[in-house]
Design an enzyme around this catalytic site. Structure first.
Site, short mmCIF file in Angstrom:
data_model
loop_
_atom_site.label_atom_id
_atom_site.label_comp_id
_atom_site.label_asym_id
_atom_site.label_seq_id
_atom_site.Cartn_x
_atom_site.Cartn_y
_atom_site.Cartn_z
N SER A 131 0.81 -1.22 0.00
CA SER A 131 0.00 0.00 0.00
C SER A 131 0.84 1.27 0.00
O SER A 131 0.46 2.28 -0.59
CB SER A 131 -0.93 0.01 1.22
N ARG A 263 -32.60 -28.00 -5.73
CA ARG A 263 -32.26 -28.73 -4.51
C ARG A 263 -33.45 -28.83 -3.57
O ARG A 263 -34.16 -27.85 -3.33
CB ARG A 263 -31.11 -28.01 -3.81
N ALA A 336 -22.29 -28.09 1.31
CA ALA A 336 -21.04 -28.79 1.04
C ALA A 336 -20.69 -28.75 -0.44
O ALA A 336 -19.50 -28.73 -0.81
CB ALA A 336 -21.13 -30.23 1.53
N GLU A 359 -5.34 -3.18 -6.13
CA GLU A 359 -5.61 -1.76 -6.42
C GLU A 359 -6.10 -1.00 -5.19
O GLU A 359 -6.98 -0.15 -5.29
CB GLU A 359 -6.60 -1.62 -7.58
#
Length: 378
Positions: A131, A263, A336, A359
């Site tokens: 930085s 699901r 999972a 950045e």
């Protein structure tokens, strides 16, 4: 501020969407697994002019506006963070040359960067310097017709395949930017592998040992490397990362909705569970909010509004933090299965984490955004 896309921008958005669906997404898992960006993908980007999207038409680019550039990065972020990383660093180098370099360097490099003949990489970070860019230790000294460069750079995206590098070093203690060609004597590149995310980004460490750099390869002037060249390049980088985070967030939403619809738990579809609905709601709202911040930043950039710099900081900060929460929710919805490479969610989760570091870390953003806000109260 009225945020509406033009007909041309809508056309580009549809084109980018189709390109990512047909070309990028089918290869994304392999790019991550093999930690390699195939030349075929770069060729596809080249054919469509995407590597030169940000470059002026007089140099062979498309001279696209900020919103169009943002839309490309959103779609690439949705498809593959590695490919979006290429567009980011390549554009950072191209725009630095376009804005700060001599006409000689512009004419030499911009057509090659626009056509994809050459790939650019951005060399600022060092093994001990992140930085605090003012603390860079790489140096150049005067040697008659050349500068002599010594030092090293680390975490350089696309280092393994780049042809030209925008490198920052100190001349007499003053940060200065230079173009360094890959085949420069004394210049070596060491690949860095097994990164957490964006694994196909061909990251590397650059080492310079008495590298002779032509004096004409200076970008900007002595002492303007950070204050001018790096500042504008990083501003573009943050803008594209913000948009890329939005795209990655949209990918998390799309996959989560499909998964939750198929699901079943306790005899009911996962999508009917109110706690799952709550997570998806938060994901949708946060991605939409980040997208609007990106739009605002883009419109300000197009109008050359000085506020665009801080608005880009805000957009990048919010979007990069947002995507980590969104990716976390997406993984939780997948359970999972979200931890397994059979599903792209685990890749999204890893890629998301990188965006809060590159950045400018989130912590650096917090310091700058807060200081700017407090200045407004004085």
């Amino acid at each position: 501020m009225k945020l509406e896309l033009t007909c041309e921008q809508i056309k580009y958005k549809d084109e980018f969407n189709k390109f990512v669906n047909e070309i990028i997404i089918p290869e994304a898992a392999q790019i991550d697994r093999k930690q390699y960006l195939p030349r075929e993908i770069i060729k596809e980007l080249t054919i469509r002019g995407y590597l030169g999207l940000m470059i002026d038409e007089k140099y062979g680019g498309k001279g696209a506006d900020a919103i169009t550039i943002g839309l490309l990065n959103e779609e690439l972020g949705r498809g593959c963070t590695t490919v979006r990383n290429l567009i980011t660093v390549h554009g950072m180098v191209a725009l630095a040359i376009q804005k700060w370099a001599s006409e000689e360097l512009k004419n030499k490099w911009l057509p090659k960067l626009a056509s994809g003949e050459c790939i650019g990489a951005f060399g600022l970070s060092e093994p001990e310097i992140g930085s605090n860019a003012q603390g860079i230790k790489s140096t150049v000294i005067d040697d008659k017709n050349h500068y002599v460069l010594n030092g090293s750079k680390k975490w350089i995206t696309m280092a393994q395949i780049a042809d030209v590098f925008l490198v920052f070093a100190k001349y007499d203690g003053k940060p200065t930017a230079f173009l360094v060609e890959r085949d420069t004597q004394g210049f070596n590149i060491t690949p860095i592998i097994d990164m957490l995310g964006a694994r196909g980004s061909m990251v590397g460490e650059l080492n310079f040992c008495n590298c002779k750099i032509l004096k004409s390869n200076i970008v900007g002037s002595i002492g303007t490397g950070l204050s001018h060249v790096a500042l504008s390049s990083l501003d573009y980088g943050r803008y594209t990362i913000a948009w890329g985070s939005v795209g990655l967030g949209q990918a998390c939403i799309n996959d989560s909705i499909v998964y939750a619809s198929k699901r079943e738990q306790f005899g009911n579809a996962l999508k009917d569970n109110q706690l799952i609905q709550k997570m998806i709601t938060e994901m949708v709202v946060n991605v939409k909010a980040a997208r609007q911040l990106c739009y605002k930043s883009g419109y300000l950039r197009q109008n050359c509004d000085p506020e665009s710099i801080m608005e880009t900081w805000v957009a990048k900060y919010f979007a990069s933090k947002m995507i980590n929460q969104v990716a976390s929710n997406a993984l939780q919805i997948h359970g999972a299965n979200g931890c397994c490479s059979d599903y792209p969610i685990e890749r999204y989760f890893r890629d998301a984490r990188i965006n809060e570091i590159i950045e400018g870390t989130s912590q650096m953003h917090e310091i700058l955004i807060a200081n700017n806000a407090m200045r407004g109260l004085r």
